[in-house]
Each structure stands twice: as C-alpha cells, then as structure tokens.
Design an enzyme around this catalytic site. Sequence first.
Site, PDB file in Angstrom:
ATOM      1  N   GLY A  39      44.977  42.812  47.124  1.00  0.00           N
ATOM      2  CA  GLY A  39      46.212  42.539  47.844  1.00  0.00           C
ATOM      3  C   GLY A  39      47.338  43.421  47.326  1.00  0.00           C
ATOM      4  N   PHE A  40      47.587  43.321  46.021  1.00  0.00           N
ATOM      5  CA  PHE A  40      48.608  44.133  45.335  1.00  0.00           C
ATOM      6  C   PHE A  40      50.004  43.916  45.900  1.00  0.00           C
ATOM      7  CE2 PHE A  40      44.600  46.680  45.556  1.00  0.00           C
ATOM      8  CZ  PHE A  40      44.135  46.317  44.303  1.00  0.00           C
ATOM      9  N   LYS A  55      37.804  38.702  28.940  1.00  0.00           N
ATOM     10  CA  LYS A  55      37.216  39.730  29.799  1.00  0.00           C
ATOM     11  C   LYS A  55      38.070  39.983  31.042  1.00  0.00           C
ATOM     12  CE  LYS A  55      32.670  41.149  31.285  1.00  0.00           C
ATOM     13  NZ  LYS A  55      31.248  40.760  31.238  1.00  0.00           N
ATOM     14  N   THR A  56      38.468  38.907  31.731  1.00  0.00           N
ATOM     15  CA  THR A  56      39.295  39.114  32.929  1.00  0.00           C
ATOM     16  C   THR A  56      40.661  39.667  32.530  1.00  0.00           C
ATOM     17  OG1 THR A  56      40.078  36.815  32.938  1.00  0.00           O
ATOM     18  CG2 THR A  56      38.128  37.308  34.252  1.00  0.00           C
ATOM     19  N   GLN A  66      42.315  43.046  33.910  1.00  0.00           N
ATOM     20  CA  GLN A  66      43.659  43.116  34.490  1.00  0.00           C
ATOM     21  C   GLN A  66      44.457  44.236  33.840  1.00  0.00           C
ATOM     22  OE1 GLN A  66      44.769  40.998  37.087  1.00  0.00           O
ATOM     23  NE2 GLN A  66      45.273  39.071  36.105  1.00  0.00           N
ATOM     24  N   ARG A  79      49.160  33.294  25.819  1.00  0.00           N
ATOM     25  CA  ARG A  79      47.776  33.009  25.490  1.00  0.00           C
ATOM     26  C   ARG A  79      46.839  33.639  26.524  1.00  0.00           C
ATOM     27  NH1 ARG A  79      45.603  26.983  25.468  1.00  0.00           N
ATOM     28  NH2 ARG A  79      43.522  27.277  24.592  1.00  0.00           N
ATOM     29  N   GLU A  96      50.764  41.876  36.459  1.00  0.00           N
ATOM     30  CA  GLU A  96      51.600  43.047  36.733  1.00  0.00           C
ATOM     31  C   GLU A  96      52.061  43.774  35.479  1.00  0.00           C
ATOM     32  OE1 GLU A  96      53.793  42.055  40.782  1.00  0.00           O
ATOM     33  OE2 GLU A  96      53.355  40.285  39.618  1.00  0.00           O
ATOM     34  N   GLY A 102      40.680  38.394  43.188  1.00  0.00           N
ATOM     35  CA  GLY A 102      39.748  39.248  42.462  1.00  0.00           C
ATOM     36  C   GLY A 102      40.187  39.383  41.014  1.00  0.00           C
ATOM     37  N   THR A 103      41.121  38.530  40.620  1.00  0.00           N
ATOM     38  CA  THR A 103      41.694  38.605  39.283  1.00  0.00           C
ATOM     39  C   THR A 103      41.040  37.644  38.309  1.00  0.00           C
ATOM     40  OG1 THR A 103      43.344  37.096  40.140  1.00  0.00           O
ATOM     41  CG2 THR A 103      43.953  39.413  40.013  1.00  0.00           C
TER      42      THR A 103
HETATM   43 MO1  MOS Z   1      52.532  40.899  43.476  1.00  0.00          MO
HETATM   44  S1  MOS Z   1      53.284  42.727  44.013  1.00  0.00           S
HETATM   45  O1  MOS Z   1      53.937  39.957  43.293  1.00  0.00           O
HETATM   46  O2  MOS Z   1      51.560  40.455  44.757  1.00  0.00           O
END
Ligand code: MOS
Length: 733
Positions: free
Chosen positions: A238-239, A627-628, A632, A622, A699, A468-469
């Site tokens: 999505g981003f 791994k995820t 990220q 925390r 982010e 997907g995060t």
């Molecule tokens: Mo993020 S750019 O707040 O989906």
Amino acid sequence: MGAIGQPIDRRDGPAKVTGAARYTAEFAVPDAAYAVLVQSAVAAGTIAGIDTPPVMAMPGVLLVVTPDNALRLKQQKGSPQAVMAPALQDRGISFSGQTVAVVVADTLDQALDAAAHVGVLTNAGSVIPVMDQALDRAYVPKAFRNGARPPASRRGDPDAAFAAAPVRVAQRYATPVEHHNPMEPHATIAKWDSDAGGDRLTVWMTTQAISGAQKTLATAFGLAPERVHVICPFVGGGFGSKGNCWPPTILAAMAAKMAGRPVKLVLTRKQMYTSNGYRPRTIQDLKLGAATDGALTALRHDGMSQMSRGDFGEFCEPVALASEMLYAVPNNAVSHRLVAVHQGLPTYMRAPGEAPGVFALECAMDELAYQAKIDPLQLRLRNYTERNEHEDKPFSAKKLRDCYQRGAESFGWSRRSMAPGSMRDGHTLIGWGMATATYPMNRMPAKALVRLDAGGHVLVQTGSQDLGTGTYTILAQIAAETLGVPVAQVRVELGDSKFPPAPVSGGSMTTASVGPAVLAGSRQVRDQLLAMAAAQWKVVATQQLVLDRMVVSGPAGTVSAAELMAARKVGFVEATGEAKPGDGAKHASLHSFGAQFCEVRVDPDLGEIRVSRFVGAFDAGRVMNAKTARSQAIGGIVFGIGMALLEETVVDRNLGRIVNPNVAEYLLPVNVDIPDIQTILIENDDQLSNPLGARGLGELPMVGAAAAVANAVFHATGKRVRELPIRIEDVMA
Ligand code: MOS
C-alpha cells in the site's frame, strides 16, 4: 521465553507464496460485470460532451457512466477523505488522467474495447503542470494535519539568531513527485443486495483501512455504516496509496448499483499513477545558524508542496515537523505552504513529511558539519536533546544515543576521514554519510475479539488489515504469550468490517493501536479463567494464580482451563478488548528514532553511484517480532535508497501528463541496487507509548536514509546534490 519478540515467520507467507492467499481481484463473485475507467487526456478544462450511444451499441456493453448520468454522492463533510469530487460529480477537468467516464460490460475485453471507443469532447483550459511554474502563488493550507495544528510554529527569534550566527547554512532542497507502486494494483468488486432494512453494499477492495472505506462508502451512498461490508484479507502493498477510499472504488460501487449487477474494477498500472494519490513534489528552504562549536542557535525550515487544483480536499506534505523537535535549538521556526497545479490530489506516502523533510534537514546538518569542520556524527551529538522543545516535554524513552553509537561502531564510522574525495578504493571514490531518523508514535482506538476454547485454541478477530508487514503474525504472538498457549494455536482473522473496529494501517500505528486491544482482550479472557479458578478454590486474590498451557495453578494446586469451562458449561471464554491512547502523551513526547549510515562507491569518470554498505540502527520501542521488524527496517532503507537515487515521476512541463507511468520507466530499487543491509534494533520498552511498549516501525527506517546516501555522495565526490533523485550527471566531473 514468551512469544513476543520471537523471530517467528510471517504466517501469511506460505499462503502468498503458494497462491492460496486471495487478493481482491481474485474473488469470484457470480455474475460480475467488468468496469473500465476512461480518463481525460487534457489536464484542464471542461467536458463538452461524451458520445455514448455508439459505445452502448458495442457488444456486451451494459452501461456508460458519465457526469451526466452518474449518481449524486453525498460528500463527507470536513473529512480528510474528501476525494469524491473526481467521481464524475461534475464536468470539470483539473488533471490529465482524471476519470471522465466508466464503461461496464459483460467481459473485460468488451469493456476495454468499449472504453477505448468513448469519444470525449473537451474544452481545454490553460495548464499549470508543475509547481516550479507557480511558486509565487504559494498559499497557506486551510486544514493542515486535518486541522489538528497550525501549519507554522515559532519559538525565540530565529531570524536574528541566524543573522548573528558565526556558522551558517542557507540552502534550498527539492524532492520530486513519487508514486507508491504497490505490486497489487487497486481493485474493487462491488455488489448490492437489499433486505427489509434497505440496500446493502458488499465491497471487496484492497485497502489499508476497511474502517475508513466503510465510512466513506456509507456516506457517499447515504447508508448506515453497518449496511456496508468491506472485505480485504490480504493487501499486496500500500505504502499510503490505499489509505483513502479513492474514486475508483466509489465508481465501482456506483456502477454496480446502476447496472444492477456486481461490478469488478481493477486499475491498470498506468491508471495507478492518476487515481490514488502520490507524494507531492516538495521545495524546502533550510536555514541553520550555529556557534563555532556547532551548537545550533537558529533553525528555520520553510516548506512548499504540490497540491491539486480541483476541489478534492487538501493534502500538505508536513515536511518541517521533524525540524521542530529533532535537535536542541533555542530559536526555531517552521512553515508549510501549498502550490496548486493541474495534477491529482497528493496523499500520504512512505513516511509522509518526515521522508522528504528529514532529507532536507539532515543534508543541511551535513553542510553545517563541513562549515563548522566538525564530524557529522559529533555535530548531531552536540545538538542532542532529551526534551522535545516544541512540545516542551521530555521524550518518553529516547535511545537515539544508542542508535548513533551502535550504528557507528558497526559501520566503522570512526575510520572516516573528513575531506570529500579523501577515501578511495583504487580509482573508485568512497563516500560515507550518515543521518538521523525520527517518526512519531501514532495511536488510535481499536477493539479486538479474543476467544479461547476448551481445546486451547484461540481466535482473534479485529477489523485491522495486514499490509504484508506482519500484523497477522504479531497479533498471534501477543495473544499466545498472554494466554500461555503456543503461537500455532492462535488463529487471527483480519480484513472484515464485521470484526471489531480498528484504525487505518497508516502512520505506523497498527502495532501500537491494535496490539494493545489484543493484549487487553487476552488479559480479560485470562482473568475470567483465573476468577473461575479462584471461585472454585474459594480464594479471593487472583494475583497468585497463573494460566499457562491451559492450566491454572496457584497455592491451592492446579486446575485445567477445560475443567473450569466444563464446570460452567461453556465451550469457550471470550472478551472484546478495547484500547485507546493513554495519557502518556500528556507527560512525554512519544517519538521513535534512528541513525542511518551509508557507504557509496562512485566511479569518478562515469558518475555511477552504487550504495555498497548500509547500517540502520533504530529505537522503535519494544520489538514484537525480531524477523518482521528486521524486514520492515530493510524495506524502509530500500525505499530510502530508491528515493535518493532512482524514484521520480516525470511530468510533462507543457501538457501536465505523467511521462513514465510504468515500472519500467519509474525506477524502483531492485536487487542489484541494494547492498547487504545491516539493521540494529535497540532494546527498549516504552510504556508511556502504550502497554505493549512498542511504537511502530513501518515508516521510521525510511526516514533519513536518503540523506545518508546524499551525504555519502558528497563525501565521495565533493558534489552537494540538493535535488532528488541524484543522477549520474549531477556527480560527473
Ligand atoms: Mo502510511 S504513508 O501512513 O500508509
């Protein structure tokens, strides 16, 4: 050891790799017709007429929706999601690629063919394609941050302090229009039904916010929110582009209603550049004043960002907010203005504000380091602050010093020689650059259902979504640890608006918002079982009781959870956990931090720039899953490298058309562009942010990464490139 923090594989991974994961466009809805968008070639003007009868006569065509026959939609008042205006509500055209008609046909081929034959007669107006042509018309946003704060702030007297400063930097930086380019294009399937209560709308759509889409669609079509059902089990990236419910989804629902059939609408890759926002171009003026030892005395950050001209709502890239709080500086001012051009509405993209804003600030800091002849890392340490001077509060649990130290150690920063061009490997120029990262802890109310059955299986349901995060995975870990069951016994269901409500997966807030709701629900379920055991043992205090592997144990012995449930004649115990922002923000400023270190290798003859090493050290509170979290962090740095060296949406300066609306010509980083990235996650537990101690990591790792690359390029070449992306021709001798 508990499940939280463990580097468990993403549980959606196998489904995605094998194709078992169903994305929006793959849902089979019986009798669905196909919709295709017709978009304006001109960027300004009005629609004089659309010749629909010949198209209606084409094979399979069911409907052509135009501004003349489109259903009139109700606008969501004062909403940041005011993006319905280009949903065929009038004949105005304010950007090239604006949807001017929708064709619906029995098959996709018929719809595509018909859409190509729709004749649109336009009165073309004069076009302002890019913001640089209209900077004299910059204006102050009306609803900056959705009205949550003014677009400008000031403390002290930055102009006087700058004038008096012995060391000064005053420069302009710019970042281009960028597009999100998720792998999965936007898609919607809309289906209308009716019952005694009236109309019902079911929408399968790819979105970062089933809750927001439900509200937008309900408002648009005058329905109660519970009459709109939004389904989105998987998202292919999505981003930020899937945060709003954009016009194509609304038009699919409209077309389905008008056609009396379910309608499927999938955007082409080209349409992805005109239909769901983008990061606006920014032009930013930085002024830094410092004492000879590098201590900042003045900081001004004045940003402009591109806006659309149509009445679609407003979006301002908040570039200067980090400049209010990242360093200790007594005299500070920031401002934001907009420049309207004939382009679509911009939106959030990968650390909106911080990504382009910290690029400018951290390049300016590097320039200041060279002016003051101080190592760039030492300059950051000299201006370190434990307080957010803008909010006038201490930071909650700031571990930026550790990020600097561990990152620098791992990178080998102390071996850097200061002079540009002074480090070489044979003929190749080596450059080392660094930058700071920061991102706020965002959090919104959320609810989650948690159900534990007598067999030890847990069900978690919440109206969040997994981009997907790792949302599916970490929510299972939180429930498993709290209830003392193996992670594999927890089923997590997301992406359905019938589940308890959760916020948009944006602003890096899912872990901090939904995680505490799952934690609260799990604790309530556990406490119910402990209370049952206490009642059975006739003890009052449950504090001494522990639930683990479906057994409650305490001073009086043990009893299984299954027995407790059987005694109550229940098959399961459940609770809806609720979590909302606490009062931590009253006492402290809630922010994440990081330090980015980059090595580039530059061919001095050809100007070719290669990022050869990258180390990112982050304090995001925390860590829920090592791994995820690492994934990220890597993902953010990859996009930071893309921002620095590759990504740019090119707009034709005469017609206002996007010239490179495809992933062949819009350059995204690929494997060959990316070195081995080392990530360091600093151990922390920020209880002021939320009961999980996690601040979110979506982010943060993107922020500062582009500045670290640009600063490394300067160190290698002596060329200070202040406009992204950095090109070969910028650094060629
Ligand atoms: Mo993020 S750019 O707040 O989906």
